[in-house]
Design an enzyme around this catalytic site. Structure first.
Site, PDB file in Angstrom:
ATOM      1  N   HIS A 127       1.348   6.364 -18.002  1.00  0.00           N
ATOM      2  CA  HIS A 127       0.892   6.681 -19.361  1.00  0.00           C
ATOM      3  C   HIS A 127       0.462   5.412 -20.092  1.00  0.00           C
ATOM      4  O   HIS A 127       1.264   4.754 -20.755  1.00  0.00           O
ATOM      5  CB  HIS A 127       2.053   7.371 -20.089  1.00  0.00           C
ATOM      6  CG  HIS A 127       1.681   8.039 -21.364  1.00  0.00           C
ATOM      7  ND1 HIS A 127       2.298   9.187 -21.813  1.00  0.00           N
ATOM      8  CD2 HIS A 127       0.765   7.736 -22.307  1.00  0.00           C
ATOM      9  CE1 HIS A 127       1.781   9.549 -22.965  1.00  0.00           C
ATOM     10  NE2 HIS A 127       0.851   8.681 -23.301  1.00  0.00           N
ATOM     11  N   LEU A 141      -6.030   2.722 -22.508  1.00  0.00           N
ATOM     12  CA  LEU A 141      -6.837   1.505 -22.322  1.00  0.00           C
ATOM     13  C   LEU A 141      -8.017   1.428 -23.292  1.00  0.00           C
ATOM     14  O   LEU A 141      -8.654   0.375 -23.387  1.00  0.00           O
ATOM     15  CB  LEU A 141      -7.314   1.388 -20.874  1.00  0.00           C
ATOM     16  CG  LEU A 141      -6.208   1.110 -19.843  1.00  0.00           C
ATOM     17  CD1 LEU A 141      -6.767   1.074 -18.430  1.00  0.00           C
ATOM     18  CD2 LEU A 141      -5.476  -0.193 -20.156  1.00  0.00           C
ATOM     19  N   ARG A 142      -8.349   2.531 -23.969  1.00  0.00           N
ATOM     20  CA  ARG A 142      -9.336   2.551 -25.081  1.00  0.00           C
ATOM     21  C   ARG A 142     -10.776   2.339 -24.682  1.00  0.00           C
ATOM     22  O   ARG A 142     -11.634   2.269 -25.554  1.00  0.00           O
ATOM     23  CB  ARG A 142      -8.963   1.531 -26.171  1.00  0.00           C
ATOM     24  CG  ARG A 142      -7.568   1.663 -26.744  1.00  0.00           C
ATOM     25  CD  ARG A 142      -7.321   2.987 -27.395  1.00  0.00           C
ATOM     26  NE  ARG A 142      -6.031   2.994 -28.080  1.00  0.00           N
ATOM     27  CZ  ARG A 142      -5.260   4.076 -28.162  1.00  0.00           C
ATOM     28  NH1 ARG A 142      -5.631   5.233 -27.616  1.00  0.00           N
ATOM     29  NH2 ARG A 142      -4.114   4.018 -28.815  1.00  0.00           N
ATOM     30  N   ASN A 153      -7.815  10.069 -23.671  1.00  0.00           N
ATOM     31  CA  ASN A 153      -8.282  10.202 -25.065  1.00  0.00           C
ATOM     32  C   ASN A 153      -9.135   9.011 -25.507  1.00  0.00           C
ATOM     33  O   ASN A 153      -8.880   8.371 -26.514  1.00  0.00           O
ATOM     34  CB  ASN A 153      -7.103  10.428 -26.027  1.00  0.00           C
ATOM     35  CG  ASN A 153      -6.127   9.262 -26.094  1.00  0.00           C
ATOM     36  OD1 ASN A 153      -6.084   8.425 -25.197  1.00  0.00           O
ATOM     37  ND2 ASN A 153      -5.340   9.208 -27.158  1.00  0.00           N
ATOM     38  N   ASP A 164      -3.222  14.114 -23.672  1.00  0.00           N
ATOM     39  CA  ASP A 164      -2.270  13.315 -24.450  1.00  0.00           C
ATOM     40  C   ASP A 164      -2.873  12.740 -25.734  1.00  0.00           C
ATOM     41  O   ASP A 164      -4.017  12.299 -25.762  1.00  0.00           O
ATOM     42  CB  ASP A 164      -1.697  12.165 -23.632  1.00  0.00           C
ATOM     43  CG  ASP A 164      -0.723  11.363 -24.472  1.00  0.00           C
ATOM     44  OD1 ASP A 164       0.322  11.914 -24.829  1.00  0.00           O
ATOM     45  OD2 ASP A 164      -1.046  10.221 -24.827  1.00  0.00           O
ATOM     46  N   HIS A 194       6.542  11.377 -22.629  1.00  0.00           N
ATOM     47  CA  HIS A 194       7.376  10.789 -23.685  1.00  0.00           C
ATOM     48  C   HIS A 194       8.424  11.711 -24.334  1.00  0.00           C
ATOM     49  O   HIS A 194       8.370  12.001 -25.532  1.00  0.00           O
ATOM     50  CB  HIS A 194       6.526  10.131 -24.772  1.00  0.00           C
ATOM     51  CG  HIS A 194       5.298  10.881 -25.206  1.00  0.00           C
ATOM     52  ND1 HIS A 194       5.317  12.191 -25.599  1.00  0.00           N
ATOM     53  CD2 HIS A 194       4.014  10.464 -25.313  1.00  0.00           C
ATOM     54  CE1 HIS A 194       4.083  12.551 -25.939  1.00  0.00           C
ATOM     55  NE2 HIS A 194       3.278  11.537 -25.769  1.00  0.00           N
ATOM     56  N   ASP A 230       3.430   4.511 -22.512  1.00  0.00           N
ATOM     57  CA  ASP A 230       2.632   4.982 -23.657  1.00  0.00           C
ATOM     58  C   ASP A 230       2.072   3.780 -24.436  1.00  0.00           C
ATOM     59  O   ASP A 230       1.982   3.799 -25.668  1.00  0.00           O
ATOM     60  CB  ASP A 230       3.429   5.907 -24.583  1.00  0.00           C
ATOM     61  CG  ASP A 230       2.515   6.733 -25.497  1.00  0.00           C
ATOM     62  OD1 ASP A 230       1.278   6.620 -25.374  1.00  0.00           O
ATOM     63  OD2 ASP A 230       3.051   7.483 -26.337  1.00  0.00           O
TER      64      ASP A 230
HETATM   65  O1  DOR Z   1       1.755   7.260 -30.551  1.00  0.00           O
HETATM   66  C1  DOR Z   1       0.889   7.732 -29.850  1.00  0.00           C
HETATM   67  N1  DOR Z   1      -0.271   7.097 -29.657  1.00  0.00           N
HETATM   68  N2  DOR Z   1       1.095   8.912 -29.291  1.00  0.00           N
HETATM   69  C2  DOR Z   1       0.129   9.566 -28.636  1.00  0.00           C
HETATM   70  O2  DOR Z   1       0.363  10.632 -28.160  1.00  0.00           O
HETATM   71  C3  DOR Z   1      -1.229   8.991 -28.542  1.00  0.00           C
HETATM   72  C4  DOR Z   1      -1.201   7.547 -28.675  1.00  0.00           C
HETATM   73  C5  DOR Z   1      -2.542   6.948 -28.934  1.00  0.00           C
HETATM   74  O3  DOR Z   1      -3.527   7.323 -28.277  1.00  0.00           O
HETATM   75  O4  DOR Z   1      -2.630   6.049 -29.781  1.00  0.00           O
HETATM   76 ZN    ZN Z   2       1.374  11.448 -26.275  1.00  0.00          ZN
END
Ligand code: DOR
Ligand code: ZN
Length: 430
Positions: free
Chosen positions: A57, A60-61, A91, A151, A231, A304
């Site tokens: 999890h 990497l953006r 995402n 996610d 998580h 995460d």
């Molecule tokens: O805190 C979080 N940040 N929870 C998530 O489910 C997504 C993540 C994010 O993409 O920043």
């Molecule tokens: Zn999440």
């Protein structure tokens, strides 16, 4: 000899000191007297050798928010944390919901060459929760996606969730669910409890997570599919998982380092670095999560790692994005919360940060025992050192590090990916 290394004096998963010969991407030999001429020596006296860590999890953006992180900068952070493989969450912008996008991320990972980057595919088109994404095409792509997740968002529609679970059975895929009943978390800012009431912040109730976990474990049991719960953050979730696993259903779960160490009391600072989704919970939840990771109810640790640009994080609490960095500090936080407390030994750490996540993600070359013939993916960790976390020294492009100023145990000294060092003496190579 090029690319031949001998690691000397390392304690494999805490065992007796020995030497490891790395050649042609593999562990060629292991033994205390091994000392081949010409091999580059990597002194590892007093260091623990573990199989390279695997993260299920990681955000990497890239594509889309390269100002917060790129595949390359995230891979550097991963290598510094001792990871040899990370699963890159879907995402991004555009969302990783097609073969084209997952192949792009996979290629960027290969180009960076610091960590095996395994893309996660979105479950639904655009993470909108309305229509299944092209799961089969992502599975068949060069990226060979096996983990699918929306996610950041929960797959809220139970019928869609059921269909996704059924669909991925064909290629032994798994649906990784961000468990959040969003009707119960509208405008939520932190854990719902006495503290949220006192601080005047809208609460995120434990029941919002637990309700979805209960629903999805029932669905996974009903259709005989693999469900992975992202998580896990509450004691109640642990109870439900224990019950569901007792049925023999194919369910796995992860906990983050931050949910093993930090509590909701940090929200009282109103420092948005502590804002995360799911939120930090109570000290009692933390205790139960640690116990569940130790007894196997929670299968593994996943970071995460959620980098955010300054303007998205250094703002008032309510406007800040949720998420915190985690790759570079994960092993130290697990050492503090699980090893130094006597809850896990090093073999237990190897299991929960490498073997189990590699198995869940279907990564054949990772999470192997350190033995002759296996791929040379490993980390050398000094458990004795301590250091104060300095976000400015992070390889991540973002600075939302919740451990800033904290004194944490241990230090990653070296990481080897397919026989080549990605980190030596605590520094990224290349
Ligand atoms: O805190 C979080 N940040 N929870 C998530 O489910 C997504 C993540 C994010 O993409 O920043
Ligand atoms: Zn999440």
């Amino acid at each position: 000899m090029r690319d031949v290394f001998v690691v000397t004096g390392a304690r494999i998963e805490g065992g007796d000191p020995t030497n490891l010969l790395l050649r042609d991407g593999r562990i060629a030999d292991i033994g205390p007297t091994l000392h081949p001429a010409g091999a580059e020596v990597v002194p590892a006296d007093g260091l623990i050798a573990l199989p390279g860590l695997v993260d299920l999890h990681t955000h990497l953006r890239e594509p889309g928010r390269e100002d917060a992180e790129t595949v390359e900068t995230g891979s550097r952070a991963a290598a510094l944390g001792g990871f040899t493989a990370v699963h890159a969450m879907a995402n991004t912008d555009p969302v990783a919901d097609t073969a084209g996008v997952v192949e792009q991320v996979w290629r960027l990972g290969r180009e960076a060459g610091l960590c095996d980057v395994q893309p996660v595919g979105a479950v639904t088109v655009g993470l909108r929760g309305e229509q299944l994404a092209e799961l089969g095409a992502m599975a068949d792509s060069a990226a060979r996606v096996r983990v699918f997740s929306d996610d950041g968002k929960c797959v809220g529609d139970p019928a869609l969730m059921r269909r996704a679970l059924e669909y991925v059975k064909a290629f032994d895929g798994v649906i990784a669910q961000h468990a959040e009943e969003t009707r119960l978390t509208e405008d939520a800012q932190m854990n719902e409890g006495i503290l949220s009431a006192r601080l005047g912040l809208t609460g995120w109730p434990a029941a919002a997570e637990e309700a979805i976990i209960a629903r999805d474990t029932l669905l996974a049991g009903h259709v005989g599919s693999r469900l992975h719960v992202c998580h896990v953050s509450t004691a109640g979730s642990v109870e439900i998982l224990r019950w569901a696993k007792g049925k023999g259903w194919r369910i796995t779960a992860e906990v983050t380092p931050h949910h093993l160490l930090l509590t909701d009391e940090l929200a009282a600072s109103y420092d948005p670095v502590y804002k995360v989704n799911p939120p930090l919970r109570t000290g009692e939840d933390v205790e139960v999560l640690r116990g569940a990771l130790a007894d196997g109810t929670i299968d593994c640790v996943a970071t995460d790692h959620a980098p955010h640009a300054l303007e998205d994080k250094e703002t008032e609490w309510a406007a800040a994005r949720p998420g915190m960095l985690g790759l570079e500090t994960a092993l130290s936080v697990v050492t503090e919360t699980m090893v130094d407390t006597g809850l896990l030994d090093w073999a237990g750490v190897a299991q929960r940060l490498s073997r189990v996540p590699a198995r869940i993600g279907g990564l054949a070359a990772h999470g192997r025992h350190l033995a002759a013939g296996e791929a040379a993916n490993l980390v050398l960790f000094d458990p004795a050192g301590r250091s104060v976390v300095d976000p400015a020294r992070s390889a991540s492009r973002s600075r939302n590090n919740p451990y800033a100023g904290r004194d944490l145990p241990g230090r990653v000294v070296a990481t080897f990916l397919h026989g080549r060092p990605t980190v030596l003496d605590g520094k990224v190579q290349g």
